[in-house]
Design a protein around this motif. Structure first.
Motif, short mmCIF file in Angstrom:
data_model
loop_
_atom_site.label_atom_id
_atom_site.label_comp_id
_atom_site.label_asym_id
_atom_site.label_seq_id
_atom_site.Cartn_x
_atom_site.Cartn_y
_atom_site.Cartn_z
N ILE A 10 6.41 3.83 7.92
CA ILE A 10 6.72 3.12 6.67
C ILE A 10 5.71 2.00 6.40
CG2 ILE A 10 8.43 1.75 5.41
CD1 ILE A 10 9.38 4.54 5.78
N ASP A 11 5.82 0.93 7.18
CA ASP A 11 5.05 -0.28 6.92
C ASP A 11 3.58 -0.09 7.26
OD1 ASP A 11 7.40 -2.08 6.25
OD2 ASP A 11 7.96 -1.40 8.24
N GLY A 12 2.73 -0.34 6.28
CA GLY A 12 1.29 -0.17 6.46
C GLY A 12 0.81 1.25 6.27
N THR A 13 1.75 2.16 5.97
CA THR A 13 1.40 3.57 5.80
C THR A 13 1.95 4.09 4.48
OG1 THR A 13 1.41 3.94 8.21
CG2 THR A 13 1.60 5.89 6.80
N LEU A 14 3.25 4.33 4.42
CA LEU A 14 3.87 4.85 3.20
C LEU A 14 3.95 3.77 2.12
CD1 LEU A 14 5.35 7.06 1.61
CD2 LEU A 14 7.46 6.35 2.76
N THR A 15 4.22 2.54 2.54
CA THR A 15 4.34 1.44 1.57
C THR A 15 3.05 0.64 1.51
OG1 THR A 15 5.27 -0.08 3.23
CG2 THR A 15 6.83 1.25 1.95
N ASN A 16 2.80 0.07 0.35
CA ASN A 16 1.62 -0.78 0.17
C ASN A 16 1.92 -2.19 0.67
OD1 ASN A 16 3.18 -1.98 -1.86
ND2 ASN A 16 2.16 -0.86 -3.51
N SER A 17 1.02 -3.11 0.40
CA SER A 17 1.19 -4.48 0.91
C SER A 17 2.39 -5.19 0.29
CB SER A 17 -0.08 -5.29 0.64
OG SER A 17 -1.16 -4.76 1.37
N LYS A 18 2.88 -4.66 -0.82
CA LYS A 18 4.10 -5.21 -1.44
C LYS A 18 5.37 -4.56 -0.90
CE LYS A 18 1.75 -6.20 -5.84
NZ LYS A 18 1.71 -5.89 -7.31
N LYS A 19 5.22 -3.72 0.12
CA LYS A 19 6.34 -2.97 0.72
C LYS A 19 6.96 -2.00 -0.28
CE LYS A 19 6.15 -5.17 4.71
NZ LYS A 19 5.64 -4.49 5.93
#
Length: 268
Positions: A10-19
């Motif tokens: 999820i974090d840092g992969t599927l989602t961008n820096s805005k989560k």
């Protein structure tokens, strides 16, 4: 051989820096599910910290999977069936708590839909709660309170110091527990032999699929096992250097729709 299943950190992969999941990536993931491909959200997050993404991806309709606690638990989101559910040995909780207190680290675990903290609530365990959109509360007498099965404990602390503490904890318990960092300030502690690859192997077996049919994308240390294991292991451009070394290829960063590029090239 065609790829039939995709595991995504999820974090840092599927989602961008805005989560956030971008609309184009979301649309592509729904499209491959319509075509019969399976999607797995594979994260160190607790299960309740994944449900908002599962709803967004329409897992209840398409039967996607949640791999939480770095693989200690996998559920079919549609049926709520647990394919994997490994919990920490009860006698490890007091030992982990004592270690955290002695070395002035934060320690948390999870109860229902909340984060519970055995030490003073600091910026790092507060961040864990905020990332997962869960309330956090401090618990008196953590070892006595945690008398129920838990899939994971998380220790928190400053980056360089936590790296030292990771090694000390491994020296003590590497033959009993799985211990590694997901972020510089998050030290994950799970039952022995738990990692994303091991749990994905159980899921693939239940689906009559092989690892050659799996694409796995990630950016963190806790993603290395599944990236090495998958038929196509993908590291994000923003991934740690060690993770990139373990990957078959490197895609664009999480802020440049790196996951979407893999979907377009290999699944659509």
């Amino acid at each position: 051989m065609s790829y039939e299943i995709m595991a995504l950190d999820i974090d840092g992969t599927l989602t961008n820096s805005k989560k956030e999941i971008t609309k184009d990536t979301l649309d592509a993931l729904i499209e491959i599910q319509k075509q019969g491909k399976k999607v797995v959200l594979a994260s160190g997050r607790p299960t309740p910290g994944l449900t908002s993404f599962a709803d967004l991806l329409q897992f209840s309709e398409y039967g996607g999977y949640l791999l939480s606690y770095n693989g200690a638990k996998i559920i079919n989101y549609k049926t709520k069936e647990a394919i994997v559910n490994q919990t920490l040995p009860p006698d490890s909780i007091p030992k982990l708590y004592d270690f955290a207190v002695e070395h002035e680290l934060g320690i948390v675990t999870y109860e229902n839909n909340s984060v519970i903290c055995g030490t003073r609530i600091d910026q790092y365990n507060e961040l864990e709660a905020r990332i997962n959109k869960l309330p956090i509360r401090a618990i008196d007498n953590f070892p006595e309170y945690v008398n129920f099965p838990v899939n994971k404990c998380l220790m928190t602390g400053e980056e360089n110091y936590l790296a030292q503490m990771e090694q000390e904890l491994k020296n003590l318990y590497a033959d009993q527990l799985s211990i590694y960092r997901s972020e510089a300030y998050f030290l994950e502690i799970m039952p022995q032999n738990v990692d994303k690859a091991n749990s994905l192997s159980h899921l693939l077996k239940s689906l009559n699929l092989t690892r050659e049919q799996l694409i796995a994308c990630g950016d963190g240390y806790n993603d290395m096992s599944m990236i090495s294991y998958a038929g196509l292991g993908v590291a994000m451009e923003n991934a740690k250097e060690e993770v990139k070394t373990a990957a078959d290829l490197i895609t664009a960063s999480n802020d440049e729709d790196g996951v979407l590029k893999i979907i377009q090239q290999y699944l659509l």
